[in-house]
Write a protein that holds these residues in place. Structure first.
Motif, PDB file in Angstrom:
ATOM      1  N   SER B 161       4.632  -4.914   8.303  1.00 19.51           N
ATOM      2  CA  SER B 161       3.370  -5.649   8.464  1.00 19.51           C
ATOM      3  C   SER B 161       3.404  -6.466   9.751  1.00 19.51           C
ATOM      4  CB  SER B 161       3.144  -6.594   7.282  1.00 19.51           C
ATOM      5  OG  SER B 161       3.806  -7.822   7.515  1.00 19.51           O
ATOM      6  N   ARG B 162       2.260  -6.908  10.158  1.00 27.09           N
ATOM      7  CA  ARG B 162       2.209  -7.906  11.236  1.00 27.09           C
ATOM      8  C   ARG B 162       2.508  -9.255  10.592  1.00 27.09           C
ATOM      9  NH1 ARG B 162       1.686  -5.840  15.916  1.00 27.09           N
ATOM     10  NH2 ARG B 162       0.394  -4.006  16.165  1.00 27.09           N
ATOM     11  N   PRO B 163       2.920 -10.233  11.390  1.00 29.99           N
ATOM     12  CA  PRO B 163       3.202 -11.550  10.799  1.00 29.99           C
ATOM     13  C   PRO B 163       1.900 -12.279  10.509  1.00 29.99           C
ATOM     14  CG  PRO B 163       3.632 -11.595  13.154  1.00 29.99           C
ATOM     15  CD  PRO B 163       3.244 -10.184  12.822  1.00 29.99           C
ATOM     16  N   ASP B 164       1.097 -11.695   9.617  1.00 31.75           N
ATOM     17  CA  ASP B 164      -0.262 -12.178   9.382  1.00 31.75           C
ATOM     18  C   ASP B 164      -0.402 -13.013   8.122  1.00 31.75           C
ATOM     19  OD1 ASP B 164      -1.114 -10.919  11.634  1.00 31.75           O
ATOM     20  OD2 ASP B 164      -2.154  -9.266  10.621  1.00 31.75           O
ATOM     21  N   MET B 165       0.686 -13.188   7.377  1.00 31.29           N
ATOM     22  CA  MET B 165       0.567 -13.931   6.119  1.00 31.29           C
ATOM     23  C   MET B 165       1.053 -15.356   6.320  1.00 31.29           C
ATOM     24  SD  MET B 165       1.855 -10.757   3.891  1.00 31.29           S
ATOM     25  CE  MET B 165       2.488  -9.979   5.367  1.00 31.29           C
ATOM     26  N   HIS B 166       0.393 -16.280   5.629  1.00 27.47           N
ATOM     27  CA  HIS B 166       0.677 -17.688   5.879  1.00 27.47           C
ATOM     28  C   HIS B 166       1.053 -18.464   4.627  1.00 27.47           C
ATOM     29  CE1 HIS B 166      -0.528 -16.917   9.925  1.00 27.47           C
ATOM     30  NE2 HIS B 166      -1.671 -16.407   9.494  1.00 27.47           N
ATOM     31  N   SER B 167       1.229 -17.773   3.514  1.00 25.59           N
ATOM     32  CA  SER B 167       1.686 -18.461   2.298  1.00 25.59           C
ATOM     33  C   SER B 167       2.386 -17.446   1.405  1.00 25.59           C
ATOM     34  CB  SER B 167       0.493 -19.057   1.544  1.00 25.59           C
ATOM     35  OG  SER B 167      -0.284 -18.018   0.976  1.00 25.59           O
ATOM     36  N   PRO B 168       3.243 -17.940   0.515  1.00 26.22           N
ATOM     37  CA  PRO B 168       3.913 -17.038  -0.421  1.00 26.22           C
ATOM     38  C   PRO B 168       2.897 -16.258  -1.252  1.00 26.22           C
ATOM     39  CG  PRO B 168       4.917 -19.219  -0.500  1.00 26.22           C
ATOM     40  CD  PRO B 168       3.700 -19.338   0.364  1.00 26.22           C
ATOM     41  N   GLU B 169       1.791 -16.904  -1.590  1.00 27.67           N
ATOM     42  CA  GLU B 169       0.753 -16.251  -2.382  1.00 27.67           C
ATOM     43  C   GLU B 169       0.159 -15.056  -1.619  1.00 27.67           C
ATOM     44  OE1 GLU B 169      -0.158 -16.206  -5.281  1.00 27.67           O
ATOM     45  OE2 GLU B 169      -2.261 -15.588  -5.397  1.00 27.67           O
ATOM     46  N   GLU B 170      -0.083 -15.256  -0.320  1.00 30.92           N
ATOM     47  CA  GLU B 170      -0.616 -14.150   0.478  1.00 30.92           C
ATOM     48  C   GLU B 170       0.376 -12.983   0.527  1.00 30.92           C
ATOM     49  OE1 GLU B 170      -3.570 -16.587   3.502  1.00 30.92           O
ATOM     50  OE2 GLU B 170      -2.018 -15.297   4.344  1.00 30.92           O
ATOM     51  N   ALA B 171       1.646 -13.336   0.609  1.00 29.06           N
ATOM     52  CA  ALA B 171       2.663 -12.283   0.635  1.00 29.06           C
ATOM     53  C   ALA B 171       2.628 -11.495  -0.670  1.00 29.06           C
ATOM     54  CB  ALA B 171       4.045 -12.892   0.859  1.00 29.06           C
ATOM     55  N   ARG B 172       2.502 -12.231  -1.784  1.00 28.15           N
ATOM     56  CA  ARG B 172       2.445 -11.549  -3.077  1.00 28.15           C
ATOM     57  C   ARG B 172       1.209 -10.649  -3.169  1.00 28.15           C
ATOM     58  NH1 ARG B 172       0.193 -11.717  -7.809  1.00 28.15           N
ATOM     59  NH2 ARG B 172      -1.131 -13.476  -7.266  1.00 28.15           N
ATOM     60  N   LEU B 173       0.074 -11.170  -2.702  1.00 32.76           N
ATOM     61  CA  LEU B 173      -1.167 -10.387  -2.745  1.00 32.76           C
ATOM     62  C   LEU B 173      -1.056  -9.132  -1.876  1.00 32.76           C
ATOM     63  CD1 LEU B 173      -3.783 -13.280  -2.593  1.00 32.76           C
ATOM     64  CD2 LEU B 173      -3.378 -11.737  -4.531  1.00 32.76           C
ATOM     65  N   TYR B 174      -0.418  -9.289  -0.731  1.00 31.56           N
ATOM     66  CA  TYR B 174      -0.233  -8.135   0.162  1.00 31.56           C
ATOM     67  C   TYR B 174       0.595  -7.061  -0.550  1.00 31.56           C
ATOM     68  CZ  TYR B 174       1.943  -5.371   3.908  1.00 31.56           C
ATOM     69  OH  TYR B 174       2.423  -4.343   4.692  1.00 31.56           O
ATOM     70  N   LEU B 175       1.704  -7.492  -1.150  1.00 27.96           N
ATOM     71  CA  LEU B 175       2.582  -6.531  -1.819  1.00 27.96           C
ATOM     72  C   LEU B 175       1.852  -5.843  -2.977  1.00 27.96           C
ATOM     73  CD1 LEU B 175       5.948  -8.496  -1.895  1.00 27.96           C
ATOM     74  CD2 LEU B 175       5.421  -6.433  -0.571  1.00 27.96           C
ATOM     75  N   THR B 176       1.096  -6.638  -3.726  1.00 29.15           N
ATOM     76  CA  THR B 176       0.381  -6.087  -4.878  1.00 29.15           C
ATOM     77  C   THR B 176      -0.627  -5.034  -4.425  1.00 29.15           C
ATOM     78  OG1 THR B 176       0.594  -8.239  -5.911  1.00 29.15           O
ATOM     79  CG2 THR B 176      -0.951  -6.714  -6.918  1.00 29.15           C
ATOM     80  N   GLU B 177      -1.396  -5.385  -3.404  1.00 31.45           N
ATOM     81  CA  GLU B 177      -2.414  -4.445  -2.930  1.00 31.45           C
ATOM     82  C   GLU B 177      -1.772  -3.206  -2.312  1.00 31.45           C
ATOM     83  OE1 GLU B 177      -5.374  -4.264  -3.647  1.00 31.45           O
ATOM     84  OE2 GLU B 177      -6.276  -2.885  -2.204  1.00 31.45           O
ATOM     85  N   LEU B 178      -0.683  -3.420  -1.578  1.00 31.75           N
ATOM     86  CA  LEU B 178       0.025  -2.294  -0.967  1.00 31.75           C
ATOM     87  C   LEU B 178       0.497  -1.337  -2.064  1.00 31.75           C
ATOM     88  CD1 LEU B 178       1.244  -1.127   1.672  1.00 31.75           C
ATOM     89  CD2 LEU B 178       3.319  -2.419   1.147  1.00 31.75           C
ATOM     90  N   ARG B 179       1.097  -1.916  -3.101  1.00 33.88           N
ATOM     91  CA  ARG B 179       1.601  -1.071  -4.176  1.00 33.88           C
ATOM     92  C   ARG B 179       0.441  -0.350  -4.879  1.00 33.88           C
ATOM     93  NH1 ARG B 179       5.666  -3.157  -8.748  1.00 33.88           N
ATOM     94  NH2 ARG B 179       3.911  -4.509  -9.258  1.00 33.88           N
ATOM     95  N   THR B 180      -0.684  -1.069  -5.059  1.00 29.23           N
ATOM     96  CA  THR B 180      -1.839  -0.444  -5.701  1.00 29.23           C
ATOM     97  C   THR B 180      -2.312   0.770  -4.904  1.00 29.23           C
ATOM     98  OG1 THR B 180      -2.512  -2.565  -6.595  1.00 29.23           O
ATOM     99  CG2 THR B 180      -4.187  -0.850  -6.496  1.00 29.23           C
ATOM    100  N   VAL B 181      -2.482   0.572  -3.612  1.00 28.24           N
ATOM    101  CA  VAL B 181      -2.964   1.684  -2.772  1.00 28.24           C
ATOM    102  C   VAL B 181      -1.994   2.859  -2.865  1.00 28.24           C
ATOM    103  CG1 VAL B 181      -3.436   2.416  -0.409  1.00 28.24           C
ATOM    104  CG2 VAL B 181      -4.219   0.169  -1.194  1.00 28.24           C
ATOM    105  N   LEU B 182      -0.697   2.566  -2.712  1.00 25.33           N
ATOM    106  CA  LEU B 182       0.290   3.652  -2.714  1.00 25.33           C
ATOM    107  C   LEU B 182       0.347   4.339  -4.073  1.00 25.33           C
ATOM    108  CD1 LEU B 182       3.185   2.016  -0.674  1.00 25.33           C
ATOM    109  CD2 LEU B 182       1.438   3.616   0.133  1.00 25.33           C
TER     110      LEU B 182
END
Lengths: 99, 486, 488
Positions: B161-182
């Motif tokens: 990823s790009r260093p675009d996340m600014h909180s642990p929550e955003e990181a979790r949301l990114y991972l969740t959405e990434l896993r959903t798409v995949l």
């Protein structure tokens, strides 16, 4: 000298080779001499030249996703210097290592 | 000391691809087999062995890249990443360095802040390493290690990823959405606990006064965390730790840290300043990869509807956004929902039952929607019984519970327990007549204008039918009978 | 009675017709090895029983028709010890592979077996094919059959010496910067490095993957064609492999009088031993006599070839040799921890020249030096390729001396590795450009052989083989060293 003793030791560490103090000078001399010879390449201006990393003209060579027989375990491990329960044994790992 | 800090997070996610064979040889790509039984000269790194690329791995990686809106490059190549470690048989990993398969994608995350796009820098293909089993409790006090190379050569994609996340929550949301798409692409098992999905997090804190480049900020990498929850915890701890250091005027060291699950803290593994020099260079054994438009189009045709499209269509079908999210985030749940709706098209009734009672039983039994506890047919039949009035909502809950235990059809449960609502008017009329005959005083009260008296009579009928009669029906039949009784 | 003076084509004919048995041929080869190899040191391993059994099977199990379908029926062949074999040990001439037994056969070995050839043993080489003299094997030196005080050339010195001394009619070697052609020249036999990709590298222990190529040794050009045809072709296990080699028929169709042959001025300048020069000039005269047109050409980047070669070859080697880490096979030197085990194993397992090259190659790829060394060399490689493209727009073939001098004495180039590296000055360019190259014997000077090198455009092996055969047919029939052995 194109290569310092520290350079030699650094490169040896990267290559997981040990260099005895008695051979350090000889290695430094030889490698430096080879590098001095290689310096010849700097006569050429290669700014605009595309590098060649392969000479075959083919591309996209792939295989279909077919499972083939693996080696029988006995053959897979027969050359292992030390094997326990079907696995290769290595001595204690000190630093974190890996990638 | 009123410096404030911006948290900067980038994630590197490794995903094992679900191919039949390994990336560069024909050995089976299967998890959890006897050690070294799925190895051959290629994945053992035997002298003279050569890699040959698995086409399906490229196909799956390409689909991932397309699903994450990346540019898939018509030309890419493989490189050797070199380091010594016993789980890496050739002492180099075949990966892609300066010309990866795909770049410039993104993942959209949703939260209280609304929607945000997190950039994906690159996706490349590479081979997995083997597994080390340490003799002793932990690596630190192990007396040696055992090398199992079954996993060596399993195809991986690395999504940076790009260093675009600014909180642990955003990181979790990114991972969740990434896993959903995949998950919709069905290209990987995506199991953190089995290592088929792995995550490394890079965290740095940028002081508000800092004007330099992001790349120059000291960055800490947390390696190999085994769950999304722990990625979030690791980042949380790292923010606290780095902030404390900075506030004491101590420089943050660029390093790799591990995460201690029990303590909830990170610990230093190895300083990156003494880091490996990977000496990447082009892999001479593999010709470059050129993917033409025709091939890319063929991959697009293989792709299912993705979460974004599903969100849109579910909303159009009338679902509320909360339900849409729950459905979309679990591909198996969504698939099951579709199955039920196909048989029983009352979208709202299906959604309500699926997301409440049905899901509760699934959780209680520890089941996932890949292996539903009650089949779509049976659930649809149950909903049919509610709709035609055979079962009350309360009865249906009871029936569903029984179905989860016995795997019977709803009809079978209803029959076995004698549970259906009596809708046979003749049967109820007989009881109504009996109740009227047995309670002449109450009937007279009702006739004299005491409306409450009817409630007593209804109760008597319900009692006689053991609650299986429909109250409304009883009510109207009583009125009818009393009227004609005069 | 089988005779080792027949070439392979003749042997095959006689085995197929039943005039001699495969066992007679194999016994003759084994006897010759027993007689002369103590003085040569070509073989690291001889598989007497395996070879005899395989020969007997051909004799007893196959019908005449079945034998006629085997292009190498019963032919004893020597295999360079960097090609992995299941039935024989494989060491690559290195202590680090002491005791190693490959679980699989190299593709070329499989093809030999399928063609009815009988591998009689594994032959010596410079450790991991790194050298030009076969002095750098961890096990033994190999001597030049023409003069045992001199090197046979390298790194395929064992293959060349075994063929030259009449122990086997055919041998396989490998060529990364001249490792087939240099020993072929020094031992007076035919040796060919095919176009990169023509022969599968699967099972060839990698030295420099983008340069390595397997090729044949033989005493006649037609034997080389025979062996090439068997070992070439696309291999599903090697993604860089290409098409099969043309047959004897297409080779024979080459017309010398229609060939324009380029003589690169950079290969005919100072630094060539005058005796070599004289022999080569004689051969050029013969070519003119055959009607070929000789044209002066230039390959202007030749002087950069050795430097380019040593950067690329050693960078790739440093990577290819990383797998020898004492974990899964080969030699291990015990140590209390992993890092020390790696260092001890690799320092004691690899010889001095190999360690030197690993260090140089690692340096060329390391952070801060990649652009100046490795990338620079890759770019000069492009210039060298362009030289050939340019040249082949004017000529059909290029001819040069294979090596600038005659076989040297043992130890002569040990002091200065650069001197050793320069032995390959005329051969490395074809590897860098991926082109086919062949060395053929053109006669003796002071009792030592001189070789002529042919270079063609990629995949145009038949031009080389056709011309080499034409030249061979008009040169005097060569004598062979170490005559008078018991089998002769």
């Amino acid at each position: 000298m194109l290569l310092s003793k520290e350079d030699v030791l650094h490169v040896a560490n990267l290559a997981r080779l040990s260099v005895e103090p008695s051979e350090l000078q000889e290695i430094q001399d030889t490698l430096s001499r080879v590098l001095e010879y290689i310096d010849l390449l700097n006569e050429l201006d290669t700014e605009q030249v595309v590098p060649t990393s392969q000479v075959v003209e083919q591309h996209t060579v792939w295989r279909s996703d077919q499972v083939e027989k693996s080696l029988p375990i006995a053959l897979a491990i027969q050359n292992g210097p030390q094997v326990v329960t079907g696995m290769f044994v290595v001595p204690k790992i000190l630093d974190g290592g890996g990638q | 000391m009123s410096e404030s800090y911006e948290v900067v997070i980038g994630l590197e996610v490794h995903v094992e691809l679900k191919t039949a064979s390994k990336l560069f040889c024909g050995c089976t790509n299967l998890f959890g087999q006897e050690p070294n039984t799925h190895t051959c000269p290629v994945c053992l790194g035997m002298p003279g062995a050569l890699p040959v690329l698995n086409q399906q791995a490229v196909a799956l990686a390409t689909r991932a890249a397309l699903a994450l809106s990346c540019d898939v490059h018509p030309f890419s190549k493989f490189d050797r990443k070199q380091y010594f470690y016993p789980d890496l048989p050739k002492a180099y990993q075949i990966s892609q360095y300066d010309q990866p398969l795909a770049t410039e994608g993104h993942v959209t995350i949703r939260g209280e802040f609304g929607m945000r796009s997190i950039g994906i820098e690159r996706i490349h293909l590479e081979e997995d390493a083997g597994k080390l089993n340490h003799i002793g409790q932990r690596l630190g006090d192990a007396t040696g290690s055992l090398v199992d190379l079954n996993r060596a050569g399993v195809p991986l994609i690395e999504i940076v990823s790009r260093p675009d996340m600014h909180s642990p929550e955003e990181a979790r949301l990114y991972l969740t959405e990434l896993r959903t798409v995949l998950s919709y692409l069905d290209i990987s098992d995506l199991r953190m606990e089995e290592g088929s999905m792995r995550c490394d997090a890079n965290i740095s804190l940028r002081p508000s006064s800092y004007t330099g480049s992001l790349v120059d900020l000291p960055r800490v990498e947390i390696k190999n965390v085994n769950s999304f929850r722990n990625v979030q915890r690791g980042i949380e701890h790292e923010i606290v730790r780095q902030k404390a250091l900075l506030e004491q005027g101590i420089r943050v060291v660029k390093e790799t840290r591990g995460f201690d699950d029990a303590a909830g803290t990170t610990y230093s593994q190895r300083s990156k300043e003494a880091a490996n020099d990977y000496r990447y260079f082009p892999e001479p054994d593999l010709p470059p990869l050129i993917l033409d438009t025709e091939w890319l189009e063929a991959q697009k045709r293989e792709m299912p509807d993705l979460p974004e499209a599903l969100r849109h269509s579910l909303t159009t079908e009338g679902l509320v956004s909360r339900d849409v999210e729950v459905l979309v985030q679990d591909r198996a749940l969504y698939g099951f929902w579709r199955e039920v709706v196909a048989i029983f098209p009352d979208v709202k009734l299906v959604t309500n039952w699926l997301l409440s009672d049905y899901s509760r039983h699934m959780n209680a039994q520890g089941l996932s929607f890949d292996t539903p506890g009650v089949s779509a047919e049976h659930l649809a039949q149950l909903l049919g019984l509610i709709q035609d009035g055979t079962l009350s909502g309360k009865m249906a809950k009871e029936v569903l519970e029984a179905m989860f235990t016995t795997k019977e059809s709803p009809e079978a449960v209803v029959q076995r327990l004698g549970l259906s609502q009596i809708t046979d008017q003749e049967a109820i009329r007989v009881i109504v007549a009996e109740v009227i005959t047995a309670n002449p005083g109450v009937v007279a009260d009702f006739q004299g204008g005491k409306d409450k008296a009817l409630a007593f009579l209804v109760g008597q009928v319900m009692k006689a039918t053991k609650g299986q009669a429909k109250p409304n029906l009883v009510n109207s039949l009583l009125r009818e009978a009393i009227a004609s009784h005069v | 009675m089988a005779s080792l003076t027949w070439d392979a084509v003749e042997m095959v004919r006689r085995v197929q017709s039943g005039e001699v048995s495969a066992l007679e041929l194999v016994d003759a080869a084994l006897e010759r090895i027993a007689d002369v190899d103590a003085n040569i040191g070509a073989f690291l391993y001889v598989d007497d029983n395996g070879a005899r059994d395989a020969a007997s099977r051909i004799d007893s199990d196959l019908t005449r028709e079945q034998k006629e379908r085997l292009p190498l029926a019963g032919i004893p062949v020597a295999i360079k010890d960097n090609l992995v074999t299941r039935e024989m040990p494989t060491t690559a001439g290195s202590k680090i592979l002491e005791g190693f037994r490959s679980p699989y056969n190299a593709t070329v070995v499989e093809r030999l077996l399928a063609a009815g050839a009988i591998p009689v043993g594994k032959v010596n080489l410079d450790e991991f094919a790194m050298g030009s003299s076969t002095e750098h094997s961890a096990y033994q030196v190999t001597r030049n059959p023409w003069d045992p005080t001199r090197v046979p050339g390298g790194s395929s010195g064992g293959s060349a010496a075994a063929v030259a001394a009449g122990m086997v009619p055919l041998a396989l070697g490998s060529d990364t910067g001249g490792s087939i052609r240099t020993p072929a020249s020094y031992c007076g036999v035919v040796g060919m490095k095919p176009t990169y990709g023509r022969v599968s590298r699967y099972g060839l222990i990698a030295f420099a993957s983008s340069l390595d190529q397997v090729g044949p040794f033989a005493r006649t050009v037609r034997d080389a064609v025979l062996l090439l045809h068997v070992i070439t072709g696309k291999d599903p296990h090697d993604a860089t492999s290409v098409d099969v080699m043309p047959t004897q028929a297409t080779v024979a169709a080459v017309e010398p009088s229609r060939m324009r042959i380029g003589l690169p001025e950079e290969y005919f300048g100072d630094g060539i031993d005058p005796k070599v020069r004289t022999r080569v000039d004689g051969a050029l005269e013969t070519l003119r006599g055959l009607g070929a047109t000789l044209v002066p050409i230039s390959l202007p980047h030749t002087r950069y070839a050795i430097a380019t070669y040593y950067l690329i070859a050693n960078a790739e080697a440093s990577s290819n040799l990383s797998r020898y880490d004492g974990v899964r096979y080969g030699f291990r030197e015990a140590a209390p921890d992993l890092i020390q085990m790696y260092a001890n194993t690799r320092s004691l397992g690899f010889g001095r020249e190999v360690r030197r090259r690993i260090l140089l190659g690692t340096h060329a790829l390391s952070a801060g030096y990649y652009d100046a060394y490795y990338l620079k060399a890759q770019k000069v490689r492009t210039l060298i390729r362009r030289d050939f493209e340019q040249a082949f727009s004017q000529v059909d073939l290029i001819v040069t001396p294979t090596v600038p001098d005659l076989p040297f004495k043992f130890g002569e180039r040990e002091v200065d590795p650069l001197q050793m590296y320069l032995t390959d000055i005329f051969t490395v360019t074809t590897n860098l450009a991926g082109l086919p190259g062949l060395s053929q014997p053109i006669g003796l000077t002071d009792g030592l052989p001189v070789g002529l090198q042919w270079i063609a455009p990629a995949l145009q092996e038949e031009r080389i083989l056709g011309m080499a055969q034409a030249l061979e047919s008009v040169l005097p029939v060569p004598s062979w060293p170490m005559q008078g052995g018991s089998s002769q």
